[in-house]
Scaffold this active site. Sequence first.
Site, PDB file in Angstrom:
ATOM      1  N   ILE A 235       1.349   9.097   0.187  1.00 43.69           N
ATOM      2  CA  ILE A 235       2.575   9.835   0.501  1.00 43.69           C
ATOM      3  C   ILE A 235       3.773   9.067  -0.052  1.00 43.69           C
ATOM      4  O   ILE A 235       3.938   7.872   0.245  1.00 43.69           O
ATOM      5  CB  ILE A 235       2.730  10.029   2.023  1.00 43.69           C
ATOM      6  CG1 ILE A 235       1.431  10.585   2.634  1.00 43.69           C
ATOM      7  CG2 ILE A 235       3.911  10.949   2.334  1.00 43.69           C
ATOM      8  CD1 ILE A 235       0.984  11.902   2.065  1.00 43.69           C
TER       9      ILE A 235
ATOM     10  N   HIS B  68      -4.023   3.278  12.284  1.00 43.45           N
ATOM     11  CA  HIS B  68      -4.915   2.462  11.445  1.00 43.45           C
ATOM     12  C   HIS B  68      -5.999   1.874  12.335  1.00 43.45           C
ATOM     13  O   HIS B  68      -5.706   1.244  13.367  1.00 43.45           O
ATOM     14  CB  HIS B  68      -4.136   1.341  10.766  1.00 43.45           C
ATOM     15  CG  HIS B  68      -4.991   0.520   9.834  1.00 43.45           C
ATOM     16  ND1 HIS B  68      -5.329   0.951   8.564  1.00 43.45           N
ATOM     17  CD2 HIS B  68      -5.596  -0.693   9.996  1.00 43.45           C
ATOM     18  CE1 HIS B  68      -6.092   0.035   7.979  1.00 43.45           C
ATOM     19  NE2 HIS B  68      -6.261  -0.966   8.829  1.00 43.45           N
TER      20      HIS B  68
ATOM     21  N   ASP C  69      -0.329  -0.921   4.733  1.00 44.32           N
ATOM     22  CA  ASP C  69      -0.626  -1.225   6.138  1.00 44.32           C
ATOM     23  C   ASP C  69       0.124  -2.465   6.613  1.00 44.32           C
ATOM     24  O   ASP C  69      -0.395  -3.279   7.376  1.00 44.32           O
ATOM     25  CB  ASP C  69      -2.136  -1.434   6.347  1.00 44.32           C
ATOM     26  CG  ASP C  69      -2.958  -0.237   5.887  1.00 44.32           C
ATOM     27  OD1 ASP C  69      -2.442   0.886   5.960  1.00 44.32           O
ATOM     28  OD2 ASP C  69      -4.108  -0.438   5.460  1.00 44.32           O
TER      29      ASP C  69
ATOM     30  N   CYS D  60     -38.796  -5.684  55.190  1.00 47.97           N
ATOM     31  CA  CYS D  60     -37.496  -5.447  55.822  1.00 47.97           C
ATOM     32  C   CYS D  60     -37.621  -5.128  57.305  1.00 47.97           C
ATOM     33  O   CYS D  60     -36.736  -5.457  58.096  1.00 47.97           O
ATOM     34  CB  CYS D  60     -36.749  -4.333  55.094  1.00 47.97           C
ATOM     35  SG  CYS D  60     -37.714  -2.843  54.863  1.00 47.97           S
TER      36      CYS D  60
ATOM     37  N   LYS E 124     -35.674 -21.720  50.938  1.00 53.40           N
ATOM     38  CA  LYS E 124     -34.865 -21.212  52.051  1.00 53.40           C
ATOM     39  C   LYS E 124     -35.708 -21.115  53.330  1.00 53.40           C
ATOM     40  O   LYS E 124     -35.249 -21.448  54.427  1.00 53.40           O
ATOM     41  CB  LYS E 124     -34.294 -19.842  51.679  1.00 53.40           C
ATOM     42  CG  LYS E 124     -33.467 -19.183  52.765  1.00 53.40           C
ATOM     43  CD  LYS E 124     -33.007 -17.803  52.309  1.00 53.40           C
ATOM     44  CE  LYS E 124     -32.317 -17.073  53.452  1.00 53.40           C
ATOM     45  NZ  LYS E 124     -31.935 -15.681  53.060  1.00 53.40           N
TER      46      LYS E 124
END
Length: 902
Positions: A94, A110, A146, A707, A757
């Site tokens: 352009i 860009h 750019d 559980c 643990k």
Amino acid sequence: YQHKLKLALIGQSIFGQEVYNKLRKEGHKVVGVFTVPDKNGQADPLALAAEKDGTPVFKFPRWRAKGKPIQEVVAAYKSVGAELNVLPFCTQFIPMDVIDCPKHGSIIYHPSILPRHRGASAINWTLIQGDKKAGFTIFWADDGLDTGPILLQRECDVGQNDTVDDLYNRFLFPEGIKAMVEAVHLIADGKAPRIPQPKEGATYEGIQKKENAEISWDQPAAALHNWIRGHDKVPGAWATIDGQVVTFYGSSLLDASVPAGQELALKGASRPGLVTKNGLVVFGNDGKMVLVRNLQFEDGKMIPASKYFSADETTALELTEEEKKMAEDIRAIWKGILSNVAVIEDSTDFFKSGASSMHVVRMLEEIKQKYSGLQLQNEDVYMATKFADFIQMAVRKFRGEDKEEELVIDYISKNVNDMTVNMPYQCFINGQFINADDGKTYDTINPADGSIIASVSSASLADVDKAVAAAKEAFENEQTAEEGSVTRLADLMEEHQEELATIESIDSGAVYTLALKTHVGMSVQTFRYFAGWCDKIQASEYGATIPINQARPNRNLTFTKKEPIGVCAIVIPWNYPLMMLAWKSAACLAAGNTLVLKPAQVTPLTSLKFAELSAKAGFPKGVINILPGSGGLVGQHLSEHPDVRKVGFTGSTPTGKQIMKSAATNLKKVSLELGGKSPLIIFSDCELDRAVKMGMGAVYFNKGENCIAAGRLFVEESIHDEFVRKVVEEIKKMKIGDPLDRSTDHGPQNHKAHLEKLLQYCETGVKEGATLVYGGRQVRRPGFFMEPTVFTDVEDHMYIAQEESFGPVMVISKFKNGDVDGVLRRANTTEYGLASGVFTKDISKALYISEKLEAGTVFINTYNKTDVAAPFGGFKQSGFGKDLGEEALHEYLRTKAITVEY
């Protein structure tokens, strides 16, 4: 943003079209669109949108001639009176006469973080050079290339296997459109900055064209991968194979042992590639590997790289009448897109006839509208560009013939338990097994001997986002589970039950016989049970018609409807890896949702095997996604993710609380099955031998990693000593050893940290004054084995009386003869309320106690008796919500009320 501008849009493509539409919607006036001429009789999308709105459209082939502006073109531009030029995507040069003409000048999009990667192939070079960040810049145009001042920038992470299309579709396209609109608003309100670009870090790279995209093989694997993906799809990295140029697509780094395959010579490579079942493996000069999925030949034909030596062996299908009609419908769709082609012949090539990538999307959407059951991907079009080939491919997909072929799996295979087990080890996202985005892995350990079973992909945040996006897309496209696919999945799980039980045993330490019966057996039952719900939830009887009070005469009808929630995140523990998956996933899928599941980090293997079986059962891509890895990373991100609408979690109470906090970000629905300290009350009027047997099962079942395990036993004083004696006698008969040995009663604890643990838990009990009657030590053998343990004289204030061990530790307290209400108070003096039990021959007493116990489940004269039709879940800090039974469905549904006036 208060002010509006008169804009000239200079550019092209769907990106330009979307920017144009959004700017108009925001109230700005587009006074002219300047775009490229029609190509092969087809207008650019930007031109189509503008012409439809009556916006002036100019289609100049060029703006300059012999280096000078064409005055007629410049005059036509000036005639529209723009105040700002917006260049969203422009391939033309352009002139500065146009750039500087408007009051506010010109802004350009860009696709790089300027000043890095100036030039027309910015996205390509971002990948080629291995940048960790990508992004875009909107800058003020000047007379440089750019180089103008920056208005705004946005950036994103680059995934290890991202392609140009990935970056563009995920970030550069959607966020770029938003940013262009934001930039115009800032300019209109006089708030737009002009930040000079720094000189430091500036780079310029030329346009990547086919002739300079040849692969140079003397590089590390990462550089080869970056080169290939940086050119995928345009212009395409290539190499010479058997005298012809072959283009490579779909590369990823391969972190595994060298797979079996057939050698393929690559011109210029010091080491031949390998054509494997997963694709073409090529080697960097560092010995590391890159996997290439697809290859394209000079004539445009694309094939899976795995089919290189058998590409011409496919026999043409004979079409049914229904398929012939589908072929003609698709021919009409091609004709609508390729309007410049007089007749769509079998030899018509989609791309050589003028179509581009934007037409691929349009074509697939139009096919989907007519044939919703035909799921095609963009890649399918590139693999079959000629009409006849495309129809053959589409029919194969329509018939489902390609489903098993599409599933590419790298296995870790082991000869164990008198069989060969094949274990996937990668993330399962959108129907494919793939490495973690950042390539990270971790080792999963066999608790029986401490050896490494496999290196498993460790999912990253990017993988979570991909999995959620896949699940969301599947849900929005109504690609959910059906009764047939859920039933087929149950059948496949049963068919592979020995393999699943073996994997479960070596990965979690479960005794094989228990894994076969419970871990796998109940999982199969669960999917069978919920398969029956798939077609009933939307039935009218599952809602309700409700009488409502309105002014007479009442001409209003209100009814309710049950709907799926959407994308569900499921996070499961390590004690029953497959069964916990089944308990939550089966209800979730039957309700019509899609899911992203995170298995426990230490037990991922049966979940990944489940993923394989779900794909083979015919589940659509994206419905089920499995992400092994860290709970703190993957689980946390799932809990916070804005596109996840429900979290189902089984695990510890502290983690459950954290999930609730994270879920508050978008107020997602939550169900939690958390810790327990389940009381078991044993009265003197019980059947003592049965109570001993059931009491031991209540504590030692699955090594105590259960559980609902009885975390505390209350034994009536008159039978206390005899009960303890009988328990110790039975413990001494238990065989501790290899979980794959059919005679083993007690296997290893799940992982080393948990064993440590438990040992600390026992030390605490002794220090506080409880009596260690038996066990409390690690077994002297390889692996993570612990002796079944018994404590007596446990007082209510002690740590072991209040906190869950989650291991083979029996905690016994006496209660006075006949003190029913006293023992009830002690049993309920806990913040947990998952399960409980009572042993007595007095049914009235048993029912009274069952009413008073504050627990989600009460067992009377039995224990551990769960069933797929019975709801399961806790009270208080043991969580809320139910697994199993019809009630589980409500956790994954929402209720909509609809009122109609007639």
